[in-house]
Enzyme design. Structure first.
Site, mmCIF file in Angstrom:
data_model
loop_
_atom_site.group_PDB
_atom_site.id
_atom_site.type_symbol
_atom_site.label_atom_id
_atom_site.label_comp_id
_atom_site.label_asym_id
_atom_site.label_seq_id
_atom_site.Cartn_x
_atom_site.Cartn_y
_atom_site.Cartn_z
ATOM 1 N N HIS A 89 49.087 41.695 54.366
ATOM 2 C CA HIS A 89 49.045 42.766 53.723
ATOM 3 C C HIS A 89 48.535 43.115 52.359
ATOM 4 O O HIS A 89 49.000 44.116 51.355
ATOM 5 C CB HIS A 89 50.640 43.120 53.925
ATOM 6 C CG HIS A 89 50.872 44.639 53.682
ATOM 7 N ND1 HIS A 89 52.016 44.898 52.782
ATOM 8 C CD2 HIS A 89 50.648 45.682 54.424
ATOM 9 C CE1 HIS A 89 52.180 46.220 52.887
ATOM 10 N NE2 HIS A 89 51.385 46.707 54.024
ATOM 11 N N LYS A 148 46.308 43.278 48.745
ATOM 12 C CA LYS A 148 45.349 43.955 48.191
ATOM 13 C C LYS A 148 44.880 43.549 46.833
ATOM 14 O O LYS A 148 45.420 43.454 46.158
ATOM 15 C CB LYS A 148 46.032 45.729 47.943
ATOM 16 C CG LYS A 148 46.001 46.335 49.600
ATOM 17 C CD LYS A 148 47.755 46.321 49.773
ATOM 18 C CE LYS A 148 48.039 47.141 50.966
ATOM 19 N NZ LYS A 148 49.484 46.973 51.385
ATOM 20 N N ASP A 181 34.314 38.111 38.801
ATOM 21 C CA ASP A 181 33.803 36.964 37.760
ATOM 22 C C ASP A 181 35.122 36.104 37.158
ATOM 23 O O ASP A 181 34.758 35.563 35.979
ATOM 24 C CB ASP A 181 33.120 37.773 36.521
ATOM 25 C CG ASP A 181 31.839 38.130 37.018
ATOM 26 O OD1 ASP A 181 31.456 37.808 38.038
ATOM 27 O OD2 ASP A 181 30.980 38.844 36.307
ATOM 28 N N HIS A 236 53.120 55.819 48.871
ATOM 29 C CA HIS A 236 52.812 54.527 49.423
ATOM 30 C C HIS A 236 52.903 53.217 48.170
ATOM 31 O O HIS A 236 53.076 52.176 48.543
ATOM 32 C CB HIS A 236 51.221 54.465 49.875
ATOM 33 C CG HIS A 236 51.163 53.170 50.800
ATOM 34 N ND1 HIS A 236 50.217 52.196 50.408
ATOM 35 C CD2 HIS A 236 51.643 52.747 52.036
ATOM 36 C CE1 HIS A 236 50.012 51.206 51.246
ATOM 37 N NE2 HIS A 236 51.009 51.550 52.241
ATOM 38 N N LYS A 269 54.662 50.635 46.026
ATOM 39 C CA LYS A 269 56.013 49.820 46.170
ATOM 40 C C LYS A 269 56.258 49.373 44.719
ATOM 41 O O LYS A 269 55.438 48.296 44.134
ATOM 42 C CB LYS A 269 55.617 48.701 47.050
ATOM 43 C CG LYS A 269 55.033 49.373 48.594
ATOM 44 C CD LYS A 269 53.937 48.698 48.471
ATOM 45 C CE LYS A 269 53.187 49.032 49.873
ATOM 46 N NZ LYS A 269 53.717 49.425 50.987
ATOM 47 N N ASP A 307 66.808 47.259 34.895
ATOM 48 C CA ASP A 307 67.098 47.572 33.476
ATOM 49 C C ASP A 307 65.817 47.944 32.794
ATOM 50 O O ASP A 307 64.974 48.716 33.417
ATOM 51 C CB ASP A 307 67.838 46.360 33.192
ATOM 52 C CG ASP A 307 69.208 46.095 33.590
ATOM 53 O OD1 ASP A 307 69.956 47.271 34.244
ATOM 54 O OD2 ASP A 307 69.856 44.996 33.755
#
Length: 486
Positions: free
Chosen positions: A219, A221, A226, A404, A406, A411
């Site tokens: 999952h 991404k 470089d 979407h 997350k 605090d």
């Protein structure tokens, strides 16, 4: 004398008994273990088959055995590991102690020299990715759950093809299931012809399910160019205006972070380990790993000072580290907790952390999409709202598309950002990637993004929610039963 009619019953007893012993020795949560045992006993054929396919969280013994070794190799090669305590001095307790424990678990310490940019517009995300790929001189590495070769994404893939054609080392690691449209398209052939190395992550197949659970997914991404710039966050390589448009949930809303500095090497360690595991012919059993090119970084490091820690998680790790960190962080909140996630199916530990925080006066806010792309996820997510609302948690439903993003903000001190949803699949099954950031500036910047989400959200009124129909309650409770089986 055993009759022919009793042989199937005996076989069922032996198989169910053997798998029950396996479940008991795995020391699962009580509700999960009981759910599987009941299924094994009540469903003579389907129960054992389902358990063998989906019951274990294993990626195979080979990956578990070599995972830490490969990550350690690259941490040492890139100078990422170490016991430098200096960055921890500015982190308040108990979060500094949590950071130390995560260093022990993952091998990734808190890194102090990092610059960042928070990107929320999908057009800007794709355009900046393309420009950084165009500027790449030595390497370009992509790791995504979903690669969808349509719309504005084609310009990014074309940039990768051109980079490989001019001699840049390019690798694409894409989840076999999530990126099935990519693998069925002409793009893999075009990219390979230019020299791009393309590898399927966690390939799906009937025979493969014998040695490892078949629904485990990568999952993550990630884009790295470089070893100087990286992208991490919740954004799949898709055009949000086109992706799953037939689900009628609106455009997908994400956040990506463009990062420079020490964290880039930490992210490269994760990519290299994932890529080597899946690459055919990689000699992982030899005396020394076959490393990907350890090219020198181009340019100087930015002057950023953001404190960041990388936390990869999933069944490749010995413990559910991200779950433990999130629960501990929420329990230690003193003023405010904000959660944004598309899939909110908390287990009892997360639910207890959130409700107890609200009851002791912490302002707890949860932001979820109004509509999800799956009905099962929609009902299962809503099953915990009663307990949360009763404790005083503020729940908002975003109406501007499928939210979407997350993130968990605690605090002004802690931000957990990346690919992890607040559900059991992300906590235990998927290969996930989280950035833990100990920086009030990042907390405030992402807090402003969440404020914009709140401005496009409807608040759930406790009285109105309590008056919902009995059919909806039944479906929520029914879908909730499936969660422990994950």
């Amino acid at each position: 004398m055993i009759s022919h009619g009793s042989i199937p019953l005996l076989a069922h007893i032996v198989l169910a008994g053997g798998l029950t012993l396996r479940i008991l020795y795995r020391k699962l949560e009580v509700n999960t273990a009981l759910a599987w045992i009941v299924m094994l006993v009540a469903m003579p054929i389907a129960g054992p088959v389902l358990y063998l396919l989906f019951g274990d969280r294993s990626l195979g013994g080979r990956r578990l055995k070599l995972g830490r070794r490969i990550r350690t190799f690259y941490q040492n090669a890139y100078g990422v590991g170490g016991a430098d305590e200096a960055p921890l001095q500015s982190i308040p307790e108990p979060f500094a102690s949590l950071a130390r424990s995560m260093t022990v678990e993952s091998g990734f310490p808190v890194l102090a020299r990092n610059g960042y940019a928070i990107l929320t517009d999908p057009g800007e995300i794709l355009d900046r990715m393309r420009r950084d790929i165009d500027a790449a001189q030595t390497s370009c590495r992509l790791e995504f759950y979903i690669v969808e070769p349509s719309g504005r994404v084609e310009a990014v893939l074309e940039a990768v093809r051109k980079a490989a054609a001019r001699g840049v080392s390019c690798q694409i690691l894409a989840d076999d299931y999530g990126s099935k449209r990519f693998f069925r398209s002409p793009w893999p052939r075009r990219l390979s012809a230019a020299g791009v190395s393309i590898v399927r992550s966690l390939p799906v197949g009937v025979l493969k399910s014998v040695s490892k659970r078949s629904d485990l997914r990568n999952h993550r991404k990630l884009l790295i160019c470089d070893r100087t710039v990286a992208y991490a966050g919740s954004f799949n390589l898709v055009d949000p205006a086109l992706f799953k448009s037939d689900r009628h949930v609106g455009s997908w809303i994400d956040v990506m972070m463009r990062i420079e500095g020490e964290m880039v090497d930490a992210l490269t360690c994760v990519f290299n380990a994932d890529f080597l595991f899946e690459q055919k012919g990689a000699d992982l059993g030899g005396a020394l790993l076959r490393p990907l090119p350890l090219e020198a970084q181009k340019g100087r490091r930015p002057r950023g000072s953001a404190l960041m820690q990388l936390l990869p998680s999933g069944p490749e790790m010995p413990h559910p580290t991200i779950h433990g960190f999130i629960v501990a962080a929420i329990f230690n909140a003193r003023r405010r907790v904000r959660v944004v996630t598309p899939y909110f199916i908390p287990d009892q530990a997360v639910l207890l952390a959130l409700t107890s925080a609200a009851r002791r006066g912490v302002r707890v806010q949860i932001i979820v999409p109004e509509r999800l792309d799956t009905r099962i996820g929609q009902y299962a997510s809503q099953a915990s709202y009663d307990d949360l609302l009763a404790a005083g948690v503020d729940i908002r439903r975003f109406t501007g598309g499928l939210l979407h993003t997350k993130a968990v903000l605690v605090d002004d001190d802690i931000t957990i950002f990346g690919t992890v949803n607040m559900d059991l699949r992300s906590f235990y099954l998927n290969l996930e990637l989280s950035l833990i950031m100990y920086d009030p500036r990042i907390n405030n910047a992402l807090g402003a993004v969440l404020d914009a989400y709140v401005g496009r959200s409807d608040v759930i009124d406790p009285d109105a929610w309590a008056a919902r129909g009995s059919t909806q309650r039944f479906l929520e409770n029914l879908m909730r039963l499936a969660a422990p089986l994950l």
